[in-house]
Design a protein around this motif. Structure first.
Motif, PDB file in Angstrom:
ATOM      1  N   ILE A 219       0.615  -1.292  -0.065  1.00 17.77           N
ATOM      2  CA  ILE A 219       0.251  -0.284  -0.201  1.00 17.77           C
ATOM      3  C   ILE A 219       0.714   0.996  -0.383  1.00 17.77           C
ATOM      4  O   ILE A 219       0.406   2.382  -0.634  1.00 17.77           O
ATOM      5  CB  ILE A 219      -0.918   0.344   1.506  1.00 17.77           C
ATOM      6  N   HIS A 220       2.303   1.135   0.825  1.00 17.06           N
ATOM      7  CA  HIS A 220       2.560   2.222   0.392  1.00 17.06           C
ATOM      8  C   HIS A 220       3.259   2.443  -0.512  1.00 17.06           C
ATOM      9  O   HIS A 220       3.616   3.722  -0.522  1.00 17.06           O
ATOM     10  CB  HIS A 220       3.481   2.445   2.062  1.00 17.06           C
TER      11      HIS A 220
ATOM     12  N   GLY B 160      -5.420  -1.482  -2.041  1.00 23.01           N
ATOM     13  CA  GLY B 160      -6.046  -0.247  -1.489  1.00 23.01           C
ATOM     14  C   GLY B 160      -6.898  -0.626  -0.596  1.00 23.01           C
ATOM     15  O   GLY B 160      -6.430  -2.155   0.382  1.00 23.01           O
ATOM     16  N   VAL B 161      -7.915   0.469   0.405  1.00 24.42           N
ATOM     17  CA  VAL B 161      -8.726  -0.108   1.313  1.00 24.42           C
ATOM     18  C   VAL B 161     -10.004  -0.124   1.449  1.00 24.42           C
ATOM     19  O   VAL B 161     -10.270   0.793   0.290  1.00 24.42           O
ATOM     20  CB  VAL B 161      -7.825   1.517   2.517  1.00 24.42           C
ATOM     21  N   ASP B 162     -10.497  -0.692   1.434  1.00 25.16           N
ATOM     22  CA  ASP B 162     -12.219  -0.700   1.496  1.00 25.16           C
ATOM     23  C   ASP B 162     -12.670   0.106   2.590  1.00 25.16           C
ATOM     24  O   ASP B 162     -12.978  -0.705   3.495  1.00 25.16           O
ATOM     25  CB  ASP B 162     -12.295  -2.479   1.362  1.00 25.16           C
TER      26      ASP B 162
ATOM     27  N   PRO C 144     -10.876  -3.635   5.419  1.00 21.71           N
ATOM     28  CA  PRO C 144     -10.204  -4.120   4.737  1.00 21.71           C
ATOM     29  C   PRO C 144      -8.965  -3.760   4.096  1.00 21.71           C
ATOM     30  O   PRO C 144      -9.271  -2.174   3.592  1.00 21.71           O
ATOM     31  CB  PRO C 144     -11.126  -5.169   4.337  1.00 21.71           C
ATOM     32  N   ALA C 145      -8.191  -4.339   4.486  1.00 20.67           N
ATOM     33  CA  ALA C 145      -7.033  -3.732   3.218  1.00 20.67           C
ATOM     34  C   ALA C 145      -6.795  -4.682   1.895  1.00 20.67           C
ATOM     35  O   ALA C 145      -6.402  -6.243   2.311  1.00 20.67           O
ATOM     36  CB  ALA C 145      -5.611  -3.502   3.525  1.00 20.67           C
ATOM     37  N   TRP C 146      -6.028  -4.154   0.808  1.00 17.27           N
ATOM     38  CA  TRP C 146      -6.105  -5.863  -0.071  1.00 17.27           C
ATOM     39  C   TRP C 146      -4.793  -5.137  -1.093  1.00 17.27           C
ATOM     40  O   TRP C 146      -4.202  -4.342  -1.797  1.00 17.27           O
ATOM     41  CB  TRP C 146      -7.316  -5.746  -1.163  1.00 17.27           C
ATOM     42  N   VAL C 147      -4.122  -5.883  -2.230  1.00 16.57           N
ATOM     43  CA  VAL C 147      -3.610  -6.336  -3.284  1.00 16.57           C
ATOM     44  C   VAL C 147      -4.420  -7.343  -4.306  1.00 16.57           C
ATOM     45  O   VAL C 147      -5.061  -7.727  -4.075  1.00 16.57           O
ATOM     46  CB  VAL C 147      -2.266  -6.907  -3.033  1.00 16.57           C
TER      47      VAL C 147
END
Length: 258
Positions: free
Chosen positions: A191-192, A236-238, A252-255
C-alpha cells in the motif's frame, strides 16, 4: 489474484459485515485477525456457504487468525511462530493457496508501555523477523498480511496526527525499528509502495469521534516478497466498510497481483 487482510474484531459479532464484504469485494484469499472465538465456534459453515474454504487458529475471547480461499481449501503450513513453546496466543497462521504462500498475522498491541506487554510485542516481532526471512527467499509469491500494530511513520499518510499517540506502543522507536528491519529483508509494503503520497488509513478507534473525523492510522499491512512484488497491479483499502452498522474498528486492505 486479490489478497486481502481484515481485522474483524470478533468474527461472531461481525459475521454479517464479513459476509457482506466477501460478497462485494470477492477476494481470492482473505487473511482475518482478532477472531475472538475458539476453534470449535468458528463459523466454518457460514463461510463455506459464502464460497470460501477456511483454516483457522482460534482462541476464546481474544486473538485468533484465519485464512480463507474463494472456491478452494487452504492448506495449512504452520500454526504459530517458532521460538517460544510457552506462547499460547493465536497470532500466526501460514498457508498455501495454489502457488501462493500467505501468512495471517496479528502482532501484539504492546500497550501499556513500558512493561511486560511491550516486551512481549518486541519479542514476538523478533520471532517473526527470524521466521519470515526464509519465506522471502522462496521462488514463488509470498504475502504477509495482517494487523501489525505498527504505524510506520509520523507522516499524514500513516497517521492523522501523531502528537496524541506519542506514548502508544504502535509508534515507539523500537516498534518502528523492528518493522524497518523486517522490510530490510526485501519485503515490499504494497500500500505504501503505490500510495506513498496520501492517507491510506486502516484503523479508526471507536472513541473520540475518530471515524467521522477521519482520525485514522495505517496499521494493517500487506508485505510482498520479490516474486509477489513483480506481479503487483493495485492495492487499496475498502474504507467504506468501517462506516457501516456495527463495524469492526478496522477496514479491509488488499492487493491485486497479476
Amino acid at each position: 489474484m486479490k489478497i486481502a487482510t481484515f481485522n474483524v474484531n470478533g468474527i461472531t459479532a461481525r459475521l454479517p459485515r464479513l459476509l457482506e464484504w466477501l460478497a462485494e469485494s470477492q477476494p481470492d484469499i482473505a487473511c482475518l485477525q482478532e477472531l475472538k472465538t475458539s476453534d470449535e465456534t468458528f463459523p466454518e459453515q457460514a463461510l463455506k456457504d459464502a464460497g470460501y474454504g477456511a483454516i483457522w487458529h482460534g482462541q476464546k475471547g481474544f486473538n485468533g487468525v484465519a485464512v480463507l480461499a474463494r472456491g478452494a481449501q487452504p492448506k495449512e503450513i504452520r500454526r504459530g511462530l517458532p521460538g517460544d513453546p510457552d506462547d499460547t496466543h493465536s497470532r500466526y497462521l501460514e498457508a498455501q493457496v495454489g502457488d501462493f504462500v500467505v501468512a495471517s498475522i496479528y502482532l501484539p498491541n504492546g500497550n501499556p508501555q513500558p512493561g511486560p506487554k511491550f516486551d512481549y510485542k518486541l519479542a514476538w516481532f523478533e520471532r517473526l523477523i527470524q521466521h519470515v526471512v526464509g519465506l522471502h527467499g522462496l521462488p514463488g509469491p509470498v504475502v504477509l498480511a495482517g494487523d501489525y500494530n505498527v504505524v510506520p511513520t509520523d507522516g499524514v499518510h500513516d497517521i492523522y496526527n501523531a502528537a496524541s499517540w506519542q506514548k502508544d506502543a504502535l509508534l515507539q522507536p523500537e516498534t518502528r525499528a523492528a518493522y524497518r528491519r523486517l522490510l530490510d529483508q526485501g519485503w515490499t509494503d504494497a500500500i505504501h509502495h503505490l500510495h506513498a503520497d496520501k492517507p491510506m488509513y486502516t484503523f479508526w478507534d471507536f472513541f473520540r469521534n475518530r471515524w467521522p473525523r477521519n482520525a485514522g492510522l495505517r496499521i494493517d499491512h500487506l508485505l510482498l516478497n520479490e516474486a509477489s512484488a513483480a506481479r503487483l497491479d493495485s492495492a487499496g483499502v475498502d474504507r467504506e466498510v468501517r462506516g457501516r452498522d456495527k463495524p469492526s474498528d478496522h477496514a479491509p486492505a488488499w492487493v491485486v497481483l497479476r
